[in-house]
Design a protein around this motif. Structure first.
Motif, mmCIF file in Angstrom:
data_model
loop_
_atom_site.group_PDB
_atom_site.id
_atom_site.type_symbol
_atom_site.label_atom_id
_atom_site.label_comp_id
_atom_site.label_asym_id
_atom_site.label_seq_id
_atom_site.Cartn_x
_atom_site.Cartn_y
_atom_site.Cartn_z
ATOM 1 N N PRO A 80 1.030 -1.374 0.008
ATOM 2 C CA PRO A 80 0.039 0.193 0.009
ATOM 3 C C PRO A 80 0.912 1.297 0.108
ATOM 4 N N LYS A 81 0.564 2.200 -0.929
ATOM 5 C CA LYS A 81 1.116 3.424 -1.050
ATOM 6 C C LYS A 81 0.887 4.414 0.220
ATOM 7 N N TYR A 82 -0.391 4.423 0.621
ATOM 8 C CA TYR A 82 -0.652 5.033 2.070
ATOM 9 C C TYR A 82 -1.133 3.914 3.163
ATOM 10 N N LYS A 83 -1.102 4.575 4.165
ATOM 11 C CA LYS A 83 -1.564 3.600 5.387
ATOM 12 C C LYS A 83 -3.129 3.558 5.418
ATOM 13 N N PRO A 84 -3.730 2.465 5.258
ATOM 14 C CA PRO A 84 -4.987 2.347 5.188
ATOM 15 C C PRO A 84 -5.812 2.842 6.806
ATOM 16 N N ALA A 85 -4.891 2.880 7.610
ATOM 17 C CA ALA A 85 -5.308 3.348 9.048
ATOM 18 C C ALA A 85 -5.885 4.731 8.893
ATOM 19 N N ASP A 86 -5.023 5.630 8.294
ATOM 20 C CA ASP A 86 -5.073 7.093 8.199
ATOM 21 C C ASP A 86 -4.964 7.694 7.210
ATOM 22 N N GLY A 87 -4.681 7.262 5.991
ATOM 23 C CA GLY A 87 -4.187 7.780 4.850
ATOM 24 C C GLY A 87 -2.870 8.404 4.644
ATOM 25 N N SER A 88 -2.164 8.338 5.739
ATOM 26 C CA SER A 88 -0.698 8.953 5.570
ATOM 27 C C SER A 88 0.385 8.099 4.641
ATOM 28 N N PRO A 89 1.311 8.883 4.170
ATOM 29 C CA PRO A 89 2.189 8.137 3.087
ATOM 30 C C PRO A 89 2.623 6.874 4.122
ATOM 31 N N ASN A 90 2.930 5.661 3.350
ATOM 32 C CA ASN A 90 3.573 4.471 3.898
ATOM 33 C C ASN A 90 5.150 4.977 3.164
ATOM 34 N N THR A 91 5.866 4.182 4.272
ATOM 35 C CA THR A 91 7.475 4.522 3.965
ATOM 36 C C THR A 91 8.152 2.997 4.005
ATOM 37 N N MET A 92 8.939 2.996 2.683
ATOM 38 C CA MET A 92 9.472 1.913 2.602
ATOM 39 C C MET A 92 11.054 2.230 2.092
ATOM 40 N N TYR A 93 12.129 1.288 2.235
ATOM 41 C CA TYR A 93 13.440 1.579 1.685
ATOM 42 C C TYR A 93 13.379 1.645 0.132
ATOM 43 N N PHE A 94 14.490 2.566 -0.596
ATOM 44 C CA PHE A 94 14.543 2.882 -1.918
ATOM 45 C C PHE A 94 16.050 2.615 -2.210
ATOM 46 N N ARG A 95 16.455 1.841 -3.131
ATOM 47 C CA ARG A 95 17.699 1.409 -3.698
ATOM 48 C C ARG A 95 17.744 2.406 -5.119
ATOM 49 N N MET A 96 18.359 3.585 -5.344
ATOM 50 C CA MET A 96 18.457 4.119 -6.554
ATOM 51 C C MET A 96 19.346 3.536 -7.401
ATOM 52 N N VAL A 97 19.307 3.760 -8.769
ATOM 53 C CA VAL A 97 19.646 3.089 -9.825
ATOM 54 C C VAL A 97 19.785 4.303 -10.882
ATOM 55 N N ARG A 98 21.102 3.713 -11.616
ATOM 56 C CA ARG A 98 21.371 4.534 -12.978
ATOM 57 C C ARG A 98 21.839 3.670 -14.028
ATOM 58 N N GLY A 99 21.872 3.976 -15.374
ATOM 59 C CA GLY A 99 22.446 3.239 -16.447
ATOM 60 C C GLY A 99 21.472 2.463 -16.847
ATOM 61 N N ASN A 100 21.613 1.805 -18.302
ATOM 62 C CA ASN A 100 20.967 0.862 -18.938
ATOM 63 C C ASN A 100 19.500 1.044 -18.797
ATOM 64 N N GLU A 101 19.136 2.045 -19.386
ATOM 65 C CA GLU A 101 17.822 2.375 -19.367
ATOM 66 C C GLU A 101 16.841 1.554 -20.294
ATOM 67 N N SER A 102 17.257 0.518 -20.928
ATOM 68 C CA SER A 102 16.737 -0.326 -21.735
ATOM 69 C C SER A 102 16.319 -1.857 -20.936
ATOM 70 N N TYR A 103 16.998 -1.787 -19.660
ATOM 71 C CA TYR A 103 16.820 -3.100 -18.963
ATOM 72 C C TYR A 103 15.283 -3.062 -18.445
ATOM 73 N N GLY A 104 14.844 -4.321 -18.764
ATOM 74 C CA GLY A 104 13.303 -4.569 -18.407
ATOM 75 C C GLY A 104 12.328 -4.557 -19.574
ATOM 76 N N GLU A 105 12.744 -4.035 -20.634
ATOM 77 C CA GLU A 105 12.091 -3.871 -21.599
ATOM 78 C C GLU A 105 11.953 -5.032 -22.583
ATOM 79 N N ASN A 106 11.098 -5.813 -22.630
ATOM 80 C CA ASN A 106 10.909 -7.058 -23.840
ATOM 81 C C ASN A 106 11.005 -6.534 -25.106
ATOM 82 N N ASN A 107 11.299 -7.605 -26.166
ATOM 83 C CA ASN A 107 11.077 -7.457 -27.297
ATOM 84 C C ASN A 107 10.772 -8.825 -28.056
ATOM 85 N N PHE A 108 9.523 -9.006 -28.044
ATOM 86 C CA PHE A 108 8.902 -10.260 -28.209
ATOM 87 C C PHE A 108 8.545 -10.363 -29.787
#
Length: 406
Positions: free
Chosen positions: A207-235
């Motif tokens: 959940p992006k927001y806490k269901p109890a009160d609607g405030s923003p949920n918090t998580m960890y973030f590991r930032m990335v850079r480079g190879n902007e084609s990664y994850g794009e399929n070519n079927f």
């Protein structure tokens, strides 16, 4: 500086040149590089042990029970370089990662952070997609269930926190968010963002927001850079019941065969398949199968499974008797969890990741989630529900086979 060793290995997916530059004076390895000709190479899961339904076993031979599991096939082995500046380069994918994530933050704060972050003298950092983030997953991790874990990430290179039990969190509350929002809604109509838990080995919509009160949920973030084609399929539809992804170098079974299996028999089915004049099919590992999830689709928004329309999935009736649901798909990868860590294997939900909460059947984690089922059981006992979100467990799941393009 002299080249002390040169190692060349050829995989069926791509060609890699792996070399180390070694200093004569102190023997220190100075550089490692992996070169691949694919924009979306799948990094192996790091699994090397073999399992039956509840134990570690010796390596099965062709034709033996449990042949064809994750450790049978060696893919693009993980390779990282610690750049010494708070960044780590993945030598297989070409992605550069933030080494230490810092504290949990909201998604909006993460969006603001990437606009100002300067790390390793780079300023072009971004929040990773779920496919980029999942490239870091190791399935040699384990949740012991006794306040200790082996992480599902290489901790020799990456800092990976666990939940803060002093403020009421669980040890497994170390989830890392991506920027991939679920196109549907989870639980009781909650907006969700896909993340991967490098502490317990599961990919879910959180959940992006806490269901109890609607405030923003918090998580960890590991930032990335480079190879902007990664994850794009070519079927490419090969017109013979197979689909080639020219981005990953993998060929896929276009449609499942409509049958479900426990894990042992799913492995046997995949190893026995002949399709498109090929007989070297196998069951995909977790990271291979995740590569064909289409996170822009879901049963609730596109009236389809979360996969490219070139593929087809067998529809099923859910446990409440409703149509419009799709079954789960086995992978060859283990998921070690709890006091008996060898009983479960990974599957992906191309339909809703359903569970029962407050006596209601809900999409609790989102189409495209990765969870785990027991490898075997009496078919009469399933489906059942398990865990705090009442995950629906089928145990007898579908298979979509894969092979390497030669």
């Amino acid at each position: 500086m002299d080249f002390k060793c040169i190692k060349i290995s050829i995989s069926l997916v791509a060609v890699f040149l792996i070399f180390s530059c070694e200093n004569d004076a102190d023997g220190e390895v100075q550089e490692e590089e992996v070169v691949t000709n694919l924009p979306y190479p799948i990094v192996d899961t790091d699994v090397s042990e073999f399992y039956n339904n509840d134990a570690i076993i010796t390596e099965p031979n062709i034709g033996d029970a449990f042949y064809g599991q994750d450790a049978t096939y060696s893919g693009n082995q993980p390779s990282y370089t610690d750049n010494g500046d708070g960044t780590v380069t993945d030598n297989v994918t070409g992605l550069m990662w933030q080494q230490d994530m810092g504290d949990k933050i909201s998604y909006d704060d993460a969006v603001a952070l990437v606009e100002t972050i300067n790390l390793g003298e780079y300023t072009d950092w971004r929040i990773p997609t779920i496919k980029e983030l999942y490239s870091l997953a190791y399935f040699t991790g384990r949740c012991f269930g006794d306040d200790s874990v082996d992480m599902f990430i290489d901790t020799a290179y990456f800092e990976q926190p666990i939940g803060n039990t002093s403020i009421g969190e669980r040890e497994i509350d170390g989830q890392t968010w991506s920027k991939t929002h679920y196109v549907g809604l989870i639980m009781n109509g909650d907006e969700a963002i896909f993340g991967y838990n490098f502490v317990d080995g599961r990919l879910k919509g959180y959940p992006k927001y806490k269901p109890a009160d609607g405030s923003p949920n918090t998580m960890y973030f590991r930032m990335v850079r480079g190879n902007e084609s990664y994850g794009e399929n070519n079927f490419k539809d090969n017109g013979d019941g197979t689909i080639t992804d020219n981005a990953t170098g993998l060929m896929w079974q276009q449609a499942d065969n409509g049958s479900t299996y426990d894990w042992e028999n799913a492995l046997d089915y995949a190893e026995s398949l002949t399709l498109g004049n090929y007989s070297d099919w196998r069951m995909p590992n977790a990271k291979e199968l995740q590569s064909i999830v289409d996170y822009t689709r879901s049963p609730s928004t596109s009236s389809s499974p979360a996969i490219d329309p070139l593929f087809s999935c067998t529809p099923i009736i859910d446990t409440d008797g409703n149509s419009g649901q799709y079954g789960y798909y086995w992978t060859s990868s283990p998921l070690q969890d709890g006091p008996n860590p060898y009983t479960d294997a990974v599957y992906f939900c191309f339909g809703k990741a359903q569970g029962v909460m407050n006596n209601s059947l809900l999409d609790v984690h989102g189409a495209g989630a990765q969870r785990n089922d027991p490898k075997s059981g009496n078919i009469a006992d399933f489906p059942d529900n398990f865990g705090p979100q009442g995950d629906v467990r089928y145990v007898y799941n579908f298979v979509r086979c894969v092979r390497n393009v030669n």
